[in-house]
Design a protein around this motif. Structure first.
Motif, PDB file in Angstrom:
ATOM      1  N   LEU A  64      26.469 -11.935  26.676  1.00 23.50           N
ATOM      2  CA  LEU A  64      25.847 -11.372  27.864  1.00 23.50           C
ATOM      3  C   LEU A  64      26.077 -12.324  29.022  1.00 23.50           C
ATOM      4  N   MET A  65      25.973 -11.788  30.238  1.00 22.64           N
ATOM      5  CA  MET A  65      26.305 -12.576  31.418  1.00 22.64           C
ATOM      6  C   MET A  65      25.112 -13.361  31.947  1.00 22.64           C
ATOM      7  N   ASN A  66      25.410 -14.464  32.587  1.00 24.27           N
ATOM      8  CA  ASN A  66      24.377 -15.308  33.172  1.00 24.27           C
ATOM      9  C   ASN A  66      23.529 -14.508  34.167  1.00 24.27           C
ATOM     10  N   GLY A  67      22.211 -14.574  33.979  1.00 21.66           N
ATOM     11  CA  GLY A  67      21.299 -13.883  34.874  1.00 21.66           C
ATOM     12  C   GLY A  67      21.011 -12.450  34.498  1.00 21.66           C
ATOM     13  N   SER A  68      21.606 -11.959  33.422  1.00 23.78           N
ATOM     14  CA  SER A  68      21.433 -10.550  33.076  1.00 23.78           C
ATOM     15  C   SER A  68      20.110 -10.266  32.374  1.00 23.78           C
ATOM     16  N   ALA A  69      19.796 -11.052  31.371  1.00 21.84           N
ATOM     17  CA  ALA A  69      18.621 -10.770  30.554  1.00 21.84           C
ATOM     18  C   ALA A  69      17.703 -11.983  30.511  1.00 21.84           C
ATOM     19  N   PRO A  70      16.425 -11.803  30.779  1.00 21.62           N
ATOM     20  CA  PRO A  70      15.480 -12.918  30.695  1.00 21.62           C
ATOM     21  C   PRO A  70      15.484 -13.517  29.294  1.00 21.62           C
ATOM     22  N   GLU A  71      15.322 -14.829  29.217  1.00 16.83           N
ATOM     23  CA  GLU A  71      15.354 -15.499  27.923  1.00 16.83           C
ATOM     24  C   GLU A  71      14.247 -15.008  26.996  1.00 16.83           C
ATOM     25  N   THR A  72      13.086 -14.698  27.575  1.00 14.69           N
ATOM     26  CA  THR A  72      11.998 -14.187  26.741  1.00 14.69           C
ATOM     27  C   THR A  72      12.387 -12.874  26.072  1.00 14.69           C
ATOM     28  N   LEU A  73      13.151 -12.040  26.784  1.00 14.47           N
ATOM     29  CA  LEU A  73      13.599 -10.755  26.230  1.00 14.47           C
ATOM     30  C   LEU A  73      14.593 -10.980  25.102  1.00 14.47           C
ATOM     31  N   THR A  74      15.607 -11.804  25.347  1.00 13.66           N
ATOM     32  CA  THR A  74      16.637 -11.999  24.320  1.00 13.66           C
ATOM     33  C   THR A  74      16.064 -12.713  23.095  1.00 13.66           C
ATOM     34  N   ASN A  75      15.132 -13.618  23.297  1.00 15.36           N
ATOM     35  CA  ASN A  75      14.522 -14.289  22.141  1.00 15.36           C
ATOM     36  C   ASN A  75      13.800 -13.281  21.251  1.00 15.36           C
ATOM     37  N   GLU A  76      13.020 -12.405  21.872  1.00 19.21           N
ATOM     38  CA  GLU A  76      12.288 -11.393  21.108  1.00 19.21           C
ATOM     39  C   GLU A  76      13.240 -10.407  20.450  1.00 19.21           C
ATOM     40  N   LEU A  77      14.242  -9.965  21.207  1.00 17.86           N
ATOM     41  CA  LEU A  77      15.232  -9.007  20.704  1.00 17.86           C
ATOM     42  C   LEU A  77      15.947  -9.555  19.470  1.00 17.86           C
ATOM     43  N   HIS A  78      16.421 -10.786  19.563  1.00 17.50           N
ATOM     44  CA  HIS A  78      17.207 -11.348  18.468  1.00 17.50           C
ATOM     45  C   HIS A  78      16.337 -11.652  17.249  1.00 17.50           C
ATOM     46  N   LYS A  79      15.100 -12.035  17.480  1.00 19.65           N
ATOM     47  CA  LYS A  79      14.179 -12.249  16.368  1.00 19.65           C
ATOM     48  C   LYS A  79      13.940 -10.939  15.619  1.00 19.65           C
ATOM     49  N   GLU A  80      13.718  -9.858  16.376  1.00 15.84           N
ATOM     50  CA  GLU A  80      13.488  -8.563  15.744  1.00 15.84           C
ATOM     51  C   GLU A  80      14.736  -8.075  15.018  1.00 15.84           C
TER      52      GLU A  80
END
Length: 430
Positions: free
Chosen positions: A45-61
């Motif tokens: 994903l590109m820099n600035g696209s997705a908040p880190e809190t979102l990607t952390n939760e997404l990848h954990k799930e």
């Protein structure tokens, strides 16, 4: 690419070594059989696209739902990404999920380096896809990408100046907009540095709103073939209104430069400008000069003849490389990130979600984002053709057309004809 941000990617020639950057071995997904043992899904994903809190939760799930799978998440920079993607997509070690600019998608789809996901689109929440990005995710009748997120321009304005000038409510159509300009000039015009509206000569994104509002377009399509249409009566009417707006606004912006030269948010931050057409996050840039602008700035959709005008939506898509070794997992990843749960988080972060029509979180976040959400309901894109990559990488003929017409160097007939010629060459070259 993310055209709205001016983070150019087309003209940078950088050779990137990509060894070790992609997914794990095995041929998962290509024959429908998932291999045994640990697997790794590489996501770019590109820099600035997705908040880190979102990607952390997404990848954990995602990892919890797929035991033995690890998401290898890599944040990419826009600068040089065209070359990096070109190299990666042609290799046997491609990532599994990539973010690509909406103007890049047709080019990569035509080249056959993206996976055809037509049969899987329903699982990616297709019935909720953002209309302004849908066309760019499709090539020759097939689906090669999924809308990710978008943003569009609004008119940002000084609420205190509007109040002092006796403007009771934001304009909702062109006539009201021009009337507001006259009231602002009457109130503040004695200051030689005042500008009711800052409008650079080459702000072609704003021009598109007027062209579309008149019923015109950049080009007409016949299958995958495009023909430039800037010489149509409707397109010319949009161009004429742009000139009227420039002349009546008293803008001191250069006619031969765009909104980044100089940076328009900085000009607004100087305190002598009542309005400019920009993106919501430009308020924060302006507030670096004057923090009070955060509270003093409102927004309204770009006015059309009888209501909000259509707006250009720049944004990104998600795609699966044709050479991904884990296509089955990549599809599962797209299902999760395109779900309402995560799309609502993009809205909360101030972006228009690509695969959800629910923008309530965006509307409730602040007045500026609310205006963007309202305008987004009538979003459009540039012609979905690989030829547009040539326009992005070179000198945009729509910019040249604007400068030539606004300065009087060319008549409207000559300016539009010349722009059509350059566009048609680019389209034919695709």
């Amino acid at each position: 690419m993310r055209s709205w941000s001016k983070l150019a990617i087309g003209g940078v020639a950088v050779a990137m070594a990509l060894a070790g950057c992609a997914g794990s071995g095995g041929d998962a997904g290509k024959d429908g059989a998932a291999p045994s043992g640990p697997r790794e899904l590489t996501v770019w994903l590109m820099n600035g696209s997705a908040p880190e809190t979102l990607t952390n939760e997404l990848h954990k799930e995602f990892q919890a739902a797929h035991p033995g799978v690890t998401v290898k998440y890599e944040v990419q920079q826009w600068n040089g990404i065209q070359d990096k993607l070109t190299t990666a997509l042609a290799s046997n070690d491609a990532p599994d999920v990539i973010e690509i600019g909406n103007t890049q998608s047709p080019k990569f789809a035509e080249e056959g380096v993206l996976l055809d996901v037509t049969g899987d689109a329903a699982g990616f929440n297709k019935d909720q896809w953002l209309s302004g990005l849908t066309g760019s995710a499709t090539w020759d009748g097939k689906q090669y990408a999924v809308p990710f997120y978008a943003a569009n321009r609004v008119v940002l304005y000084r609420t205190d100046m509007f109040e002092a000038a006796g403007i009771a409510a934001p304009p909702t159509n062109r006539a009201e907009w021009l009337a507001a300009i006259e009231k602002l000039k009457a109130k503040y015009g004695a200051d030689k540095d005042f500008q009711a509206l800052y409008l650079p000569g080459q702000n072609w994104y704003t021009l598109l709103s007027f062209i579309w509002d008149e019923g015109g377009d950049i080009a007409t399509a016949n299958g995958t073939q495009f023909t430039a249409a800037l010489d149509s009566p409707q397109a010319k009417a949009g161009l004429q209104f742009y000139k009227e707006l420039v002349e009546k606004s008293g803008t001191k912006a250069p006619k031969d430069a765009d909104e980044q030269t100089p940076e328009q948010a900085g000009i607004y931050g100087g305190g002598k400008v009542a309005m400019f057409v920009g993106l919501p996050w430009e308020v924060a840039t302006a507030a670096k000069s004057d923090p009070k602008l955060t509270e003093l700035t409102g927004a309204f959709p770009i006015p059309g003849k009888a209501g909000p005008a259509p707006v250009f939506q720049g944004g990104s898509n998600l795609a699966i490389p044709a050479n991904s070794k884990d296509q089955d997992l990549a599809k599962e990843y797209l299902k999760l990130i395109s779900s309402a749960k995560y799309q609502s988080q993009f809205a909360k972060a101030g972006m228009i979600p690509g695969t959800s029509s629910d923008v309530s979180a965006l509307e409730s976040s602040n007045p500026v984002n609310a205006a963007m959400a309202k305008a987004s309901k009538n979003g459009k894109g540039v012609p979905a053709t690989p030829g547009w990559a040539t326009i992005e990488a070179g000198q945009n003929p729509i910019k040249d057309m604007l400068t030539a017409f606004l300065t009087g160097a060319k008549s409207i007939d000559q300016a539009t004809a010349d722009a059509n010629g350059v566009l048609n060459k680019a389209f034919a070259g695709s």
